[in-house]
Design an enzyme around this catalytic site. Structure first.
Site, PDB file in Angstrom:
ATOM      1  N   ASP A 105      -0.409  -3.428   4.454  1.00 54.03           N
ATOM      2  CA  ASP A 105       0.971  -4.404   3.981  1.00 54.03           C
ATOM      3  C   ASP A 105       1.999  -3.904   4.424  1.00 54.03           C
ATOM      4  O   ASP A 105       2.201  -2.563   4.633  1.00 54.03           O
ATOM      5  CB  ASP A 105       0.772  -3.744   2.361  1.00 54.03           C
ATOM      6  CG  ASP A 105       0.542  -4.277   1.473  1.00 54.03           C
ATOM      7  OD1 ASP A 105      -1.152  -4.838   1.906  1.00 54.03           O
ATOM      8  OD2 ASP A 105      -0.230  -3.556  -0.528  1.00 54.03           O
ATOM      9  N   LYS A 169       3.566 -10.747  -0.438  1.00 52.15           N
ATOM     10  CA  LYS A 169       4.534  -9.085  -2.607  1.00 52.15           C
ATOM     11  C   LYS A 169       5.752  -8.814  -1.946  1.00 52.15           C
ATOM     12  O   LYS A 169       6.756  -8.917  -1.194  1.00 52.15           O
ATOM     13  CB  LYS A 169       3.695  -8.473  -1.416  1.00 52.15           C
ATOM     14  CG  LYS A 169       3.971  -6.998  -1.938  1.00 52.15           C
ATOM     15  CD  LYS A 169       3.382  -5.329  -1.406  1.00 52.15           C
ATOM     16  CE  LYS A 169       3.221  -3.914  -1.621  1.00 52.15           C
ATOM     17  NZ  LYS A 169       2.983  -3.191  -1.483  1.00 52.15           N
ATOM     18  N   LYS A 198       1.354 -10.525  -4.584  1.00 55.31           N
ATOM     19  CA  LYS A 198       0.732  -9.439  -4.957  1.00 55.31           C
ATOM     20  C   LYS A 198       2.717  -9.004  -5.726  1.00 55.31           C
ATOM     21  O   LYS A 198       3.284  -8.967  -5.445  1.00 55.31           O
ATOM     22  CB  LYS A 198       0.781  -8.319  -3.578  1.00 55.31           C
ATOM     23  CG  LYS A 198       0.165  -7.245  -4.491  1.00 55.31           C
ATOM     24  CD  LYS A 198      -0.102  -5.651  -3.137  1.00 55.31           C
ATOM     25  CE  LYS A 198       0.033  -4.724  -3.042  1.00 55.31           C
ATOM     26  NZ  LYS A 198      -0.364  -3.659  -2.741  1.00 55.31           N
TER      27      LYS A 198
END
EC number: 4.1.2.4
Length: 238
Positions: A105, A169, A198
């Site tokens: 990430d 995300k 996400k």
């Protein structure tokens, strides 16, 4: 792109029995100890969470602890500010994957997003994506929604798509704000049905998680994962 299939928009009917498979069980506190990390790994294996997400220093520990569990190992890059040069993010990502991370990430260059510099965003993400995908790992791109306007969120998501990311995300959980259903819906509309989305930051209950999934999320980042699957109210900050 990784060979792992990314699910399209999921139905809103995820219940406490199925929600665990959406959750990245997260421990990103800088003061977290090895005992803390191992506890999170044991919880993830017990409840069947999708992954355990930790800072890079703990990737080897997590990979070893999760061996045979089916739970993925996730790490972060350029975290939590995103304000490191692209070659540093790339080096960090490559190291995390070599240590055993299945997913990475990364935080975008937030200043570039705020300046409307799509080219800089795309170049930054693309370099990290190349490093991550070289070993078959997944790249999620944190756009830090609380610091962007809607137009800037769209720009960041478009850059992530063009750069070959696997997910977008919402948040780090460290720079104010967190996931909202409105942001998830906007991100889903922007990236289309095939990229992962996400929701992270402030998802603390089953109702919160269900709202994010209904809006288009295919993954939930939370340190309140156990509370979520038990239908309770979590109190963790992330």
């Amino acid at each position: 792109m990784s060979n792992e299939a990314t699910p399209s928009v999921q139905p809103a009917a995820a219940d406490a029995g199925s929600i665990a498979g959406y959750i990245d069980h997260t421990l990103l506190k800088p003061e977290a100890s090895e005992a803390d990390v191992l506890k999170v790994c044991a919880e993830a294996a017990e409840y069947g969470f999708k992954s355990v997400c930790v800072n890079p220093v703990w990737v080897k520990t997590v990979k070893n602890a999760l061996k045979g569990s089916g739970v993925l190992t996730c790490s972060v890059v350029g975290f939590p500010l995103g304000a490191t040069p692209t070659d540093v993010k790339t080096f960090e990502a490559r190291g995390a994957v070599l240590d055993g991370a299945d997913e990475v990430d990364m935080v975008i260059n937030i200043a570039a997003a705020r300046a409307g510099d799509k080219g800089a965003l795309t170049e930054d993400i693309s370099a990290v994506a190349e490093a991550v995908h070289a070993s078959g790992a997944i790249l999620k791109v944190i756009i830090e929604t609380a610091m962007l306007t809607d137009d800037q969120k769209v720009l960041a998501c478009q850059a992530a798509v063009e750069a070959g990311a696997d997910f977008v995300k919402t948040s780090t959980g460290f720079n104010g704000g967190g996931a909202t259903a409105g942001d998830i819906a906007l991100m889903r509309r922007t990236v289309g049905p095939d990229l992962g989305v996400k929701a992270s930051g402030g998802v603390r209950s089953l109702a919160d998680a269900q709202a994010m999934i209904a809006a288009g999320a295919t993954r939930i980042g939370a340190s309140s994962g156990i509370a979520i699957v038990k239908g309770e109210q979590g109190s963790a900050a992330y």
